[in-house]
Write a protein that holds these residues in place. Structure first.
Motif, PDB file in Angstrom:
ATOM      1  N   GLU A   1       5.479  -2.633   2.105  1.00 15.98           N
ATOM      2  CA  GLU A   1       4.467  -4.213   2.024  1.00 15.98           C
ATOM      3  C   GLU A   1       5.360  -5.137   3.817  1.00 15.98           C
ATOM      4  O   GLU A   1       6.423  -4.277   3.743  1.00 15.98           O
ATOM      5  N   LEU A   2       4.295  -5.709   4.370  1.00 20.48           N
ATOM      6  CA  LEU A   2       5.215  -6.908   5.005  1.00 20.48           C
ATOM      7  C   LEU A   2       6.250  -7.686   4.399  1.00 20.48           C
ATOM      8  O   LEU A   2       6.242  -8.354   3.347  1.00 20.48           O
ATOM      9  N   SER A   3       7.857  -7.541   5.294  1.00 21.88           N
ATOM     10  CA  SER A   3       8.231  -8.273   4.524  1.00 21.88           C
ATOM     11  C   SER A   3       8.023  -9.354   5.380  1.00 21.88           C
ATOM     12  O   SER A   3       7.034  -9.769   5.711  1.00 21.88           O
TER      13      SER A   3
ATOM     14  N   THR B   1       8.448  -3.620   4.980  1.00 24.67           N
ATOM     15  CA  THR B   1       9.807  -3.153   3.319  1.00 24.67           C
ATOM     16  C   THR B   1       9.592  -1.807   2.975  1.00 24.67           C
ATOM     17  O   THR B   1       7.806  -1.590   2.044  1.00 24.67           O
ATOM     18  N   ARG B   2       9.530  -0.694   2.481  1.00 27.18           N
ATOM     19  CA  ARG B   2       9.815   0.288   1.867  1.00 27.18           C
ATOM     20  C   ARG B   2      10.786  -0.061   0.863  1.00 27.18           C
ATOM     21  O   ARG B   2      11.842  -0.048  -0.426  1.00 27.18           O
ATOM     22  N   CYS B   3       9.486   0.387  -0.814  1.00 27.57           N
ATOM     23  CA  CYS B   3       9.190   0.459  -2.220  1.00 27.57           C
ATOM     24  C   CYS B   3       9.976   1.490  -2.327  1.00 27.57           C
ATOM     25  O   CYS B   3       8.346   2.044  -3.113  1.00 27.57           O
ATOM     26  N   ASN B   4      10.445   1.836  -3.244  1.00 27.79           N
ATOM     27  CA  ASN B   4      10.340   3.076  -4.617  1.00 27.79           C
ATOM     28  C   ASN B   4      10.643   2.536  -5.890  1.00 27.79           C
ATOM     29  O   ASN B   4      10.942   1.742  -6.385  1.00 27.79           O
TER      30      ASN B   4
ATOM     31  N   PRO C   1       6.737   8.884  -9.941  1.00 23.97           N
ATOM     32  CA  PRO C   1       7.759   7.633  -8.902  1.00 23.97           C
ATOM     33  C   PRO C   1       6.648   7.987  -7.458  1.00 23.97           C
ATOM     34  O   PRO C   1       6.100   8.815  -7.616  1.00 23.97           O
ATOM     35  N   HIS C   2       7.109   6.937  -6.731  1.00 23.76           N
ATOM     36  CA  HIS C   2       5.887   6.570  -5.698  1.00 23.76           C
ATOM     37  C   HIS C   2       6.885   5.184  -4.205  1.00 23.76           C
ATOM     38  O   HIS C   2       7.251   5.030  -5.095  1.00 23.76           O
ATOM     39  N   VAL C   3       6.147   6.174  -3.360  1.00 29.88           N
ATOM     40  CA  VAL C   3       6.495   4.359  -2.499  1.00 29.88           C
ATOM     41  C   VAL C   3       5.696   3.945  -2.235  1.00 29.88           C
ATOM     42  O   VAL C   3       4.540   4.478  -1.742  1.00 29.88           O
TER      43      VAL C   3
ATOM     44  N   MET D   1       0.375  -1.233  -0.274  1.00 30.49           N
ATOM     45  CA  MET D   1      -0.532   0.246   0.049  1.00 30.49           C
ATOM     46  C   MET D   1       1.119   1.186   0.360  1.00 30.49           C
ATOM     47  O   MET D   1       2.088   1.418   0.379  1.00 30.49           O
ATOM     48  N   ARG D   2       0.362   2.291  -0.889  1.00 20.86           N
ATOM     49  CA  ARG D   2       0.636   3.757  -0.310  1.00 20.86           C
ATOM     50  C   ARG D   2       0.427   4.338   0.295  1.00 20.86           C
ATOM     51  O   ARG D   2       0.176   3.949   1.189  1.00 20.86           O
ATOM     52  N   ASN D   3       1.654   5.182   1.161  1.00 21.35           N
ATOM     53  CA  ASN D   3       1.019   6.359   2.175  1.00 21.35           C
ATOM     54  C   ASN D   3      -0.077   6.436   1.971  1.00 21.35           C
ATOM     55  O   ASN D   3      -0.296   7.083   3.215  1.00 21.35           O
TER      56      ASN D   3
END
Length: 143
Positions: A92-94, A78-81, A87-89, A47-49
């Motif tokens: 997700e769960l690790s 985990t933060r995914c760029n 571009p967005h972040v 999910m996005r912020n």
């Protein structure tokens, strides 16, 4: 007689009731109000912020950011760029976070199922408090 298992350096003895136990930090982290809501939200997928802000009513941007950073720091999120046209972040769960997710979702489900029971218990407790303050001491009324 069973052989006694010796603890290795890799397996420190833990006691959740001990103030010095490192597992207390883990409980503080995952037991926070916002972490308990973020985990089930992310269990459905990345999910996005902004989507998390909409999903979790009442959380401020500041608290969401702080909680996500702390969960990321501890290897649970985990933060995914994403390098797309815009571009967005996403978060997700690790794998470690996924290993905890079912437990926290079960806790959320319990709260949803039993919130009315808790409310009734509070009301009953409050109604049964029939004591009066008389001359600085508590006197209970007989029913």
């Amino acid at each position: 007689m069973k052989p006694v298992k010796k603890l290795s350096v890799e397996e420190p003895q833990t006691d959740i009731y001990s103030l010095a136990c490192p597992s207390r930090k883990a409980l503080e982290l995952v037991g926070s109000k916002w972490a308990l809501l973020i985990f089930p939200a992310l269990a459905a997928g990345p999910m996005r912020n902004s989507a998390l802000l909409r999903k979790i009513e009442g959380i401020s941007q500041k608290m969401l950011t702080q909680t996500l950073k702390e969960l990321e720091r501890n290897g649970l999120v985990t933060r995914c760029n994403l390098e797309t046209a815009a571009p967005h972040v996403e978060y997700e769960l690790s794998p470690l976070g996924e290993s905890l997710s079912d437990t926290l979702i079960a806790l959320d489900n319990w709260a949803e199922r039993h919130h009315a029971d808790l409310q009734r218990a509070r009301e009953q407790f409050d109604n049964e408090k029939t004591g009066e303050q008389v001359a600085g001491r508590l006197v209970h009324k007989l029913k």
